[in-house]
Design a protein around this motif. Structure first.
Motif: not given
Ligand SMILES: Cc1cc2nc3c(=O)[nH]c(=O)nc-3n(C[C@H](O)[C@H](O)[C@H](O)COP(=O)(O)OP(=O)(O)OC[C@H]3O[C@@H](n4cnc5c(N)ncnc54)[C@H](O)[C@@H]3O)c2cc1C
Length: 369
Positions: A34-35, A41-43, A48, A172, A201-202, A209, A302, A328, A330-331
């Motif tokens: 994970e960077s 980030k979006t999460t 929720g 990282t 999964a970025s 990628f 999103r 989008f 609904n992650g």
């Protein structure tokens, strides 16, 4: 010798952490890269809501996949608490999807025909929630569309995965993936590792990628702005939802009001105009909101694909390279379902054929302007 993983996951948002969890549960040696920090980030911008019903506009594909993922949360809550000691604050109560006009009521007929949804008229709704606007005609009541705190779920899944043996590498960034004979080389500023499977999964940042792996898929940002207010005194036990905007009660007494939809905007800061729109709409649902104290404002991006469905599946020509991105709106809802689907694909277990087709990366795609 280089460090070896059975599966390397690029991205530590809720999707990457869910994949790490389900693979670690199957005893695979997992490394997650994970960077920044997990869920940063979006999460962390999400409200929720687990809106399998309220967000549904496709009963054929979206609903069964989303419902399956939603039901998984009721088990996950306990598993995450036991393994990571993190409480994901699963807030029961469900959603009132409000209707103000006969047209809106009619549009909810197929939703209300589901066994998990009830139509309530205005008196019934207001007797349960006295602060809702008296202008409503009624609401679809969806008990299972509960909410969680996204950052808590993400960290909870990540830490649970690490308790089960996964290695989490925060701060990282992966800058390149190279295919070798039977493995992949994953390049980071901290060095190189090898993995049999790689899962990209970025989220919104997956485009580079796609490109380096010869795919023309694109994910574009749809900015969403939110604010929170302190609900001192008044009680709200249900999420209120109308025209894709919502008021979500949190267990700490705050209310999350969201969210705007601004296409192709990469700016992660909220605008005054966006926040103003949210307040106007929220007051229409719950007039008392105008008197409440502001907690904070924020925005997130999103990740949207051309058909608003995520890419979940293998690279069309590379067995070991998988993608899980573009969730989008609904992650949070779809994270457990996605984690399980990727784990099943890697382990060669059965995966619902309709979902495999609907989410495969090589489905027809268009270039966004
Ligand atoms: C305002 C708003 C409200 C929302 N509300 C809801 C809701 O109520 N319910 C719901 O289900 N969904 C909601 N969503 C949608 C949900 O937040 C997203 O679909 C979900 O967070 C996407 O998760 P992700 O893991 O794919 O992306 P992210 O959380 O963005 O994670 C991707 C991660 O990859 C990392 N990364 C990127 N590139 C690299 C690299 N090269 N190397 C290593 N790491 C990298 C990033 O740092 C990031 O942490 C909302 C979104 C917004 C913006």
């Amino acid at each position: 010798m280089k460090k070896y993983y059975d599966a390397a996951i690029i991205g530590g948002g809720i999707i990457g952490c869910s994949i790490a969890y389900y693979l670690a549960k199957e005893n695979l040696k997992v490394g997650l890269f994970e960077s920044g920090e997990l869920g940063g980030k979006t999460t962390s911008a999400a409200a929720g809501m687990l809106g399998a019903h309220s967000e549904c506009d496709d009963m054929n594909i979206f609903y069964p996949f989303a419902r399956n993922s939603q039901l998984e949360y009721f088990k996950l809550e306990k598993e995450i608490r036991e393994l990571s000691k993190i409480d994901i604050s699963l807030c029961k109560g469900g959603i009132y999807k409000l209707a103000y006009t006969e047209k809106e009521k009619k549009e909810m007929e197929s939703l209300c025909a589901l066994p998990t949804v009830d139509w309530l008229d205005a008196n019934q709704v207001i007797s349960n929630e006295s602060t809702i606007s008296p202008l409503i005609l009624g609401a679809a009541y969806i008990e299972d569309d509960v909410s969680v705190v996204p950052e808590a779920v993400c960290k909870g899944l990540g830490i649970s995965a690490s308790v089960l043996g996964a290695e989490l590498h925060e701060y990282t960034q992966v800058y390149d993936i190279q295919k070798q004979e039977s493995t992949y080389l994953i390049k980071t500023p901290a060095g190189e590792v090898e993995a049999q499977y790689v899962v990209v999964a970025s989220g919104l940042w997956s485009n580079s990628f796609f490109e380096s792996m010869g795919l023309s898929n694109r994910i574009v940002p749809v900015k969403g702005e939110c604010l929170s207010v302190w609900n001192r005194g008044t009680v709200l036990n249900h999420t209120l939802f109308h025209e894709h905007q919502y008021i979500v009660p949190r267990m700490n007494g705050s209310l999350v009001i969201g969210a705007t939809m601004v296409e192709n905007d990469w700016n992660e800061r909220p605008s005054l105009g966006g926040i103003e729109k949210l307040i106007v709409h929220a007051k229409k649902m719950m007039p008392e909101i105008g008197e409440m104290e502001i907690g904070s404002t924020w925005a997130g991006l999103r990740p949207q694909t051309f058909d608003k469905k995520p890419f979940i599946g293998r690279h069309p020509e590379q067995e070991g390279l998988l993608f899980a991105a573009g969730h989008f709106r609904n992650g949070i809802l779809l994270a457990p379902g996605t984690g399980k689907m990727i784990s099943n694909l890697i382990l060669g277990k059965e995966v619902n054929k309709k979902w495999r087709e609907a989410f495969k990366i090589e489905r027809r795609h268009e270039v966004f302007a």
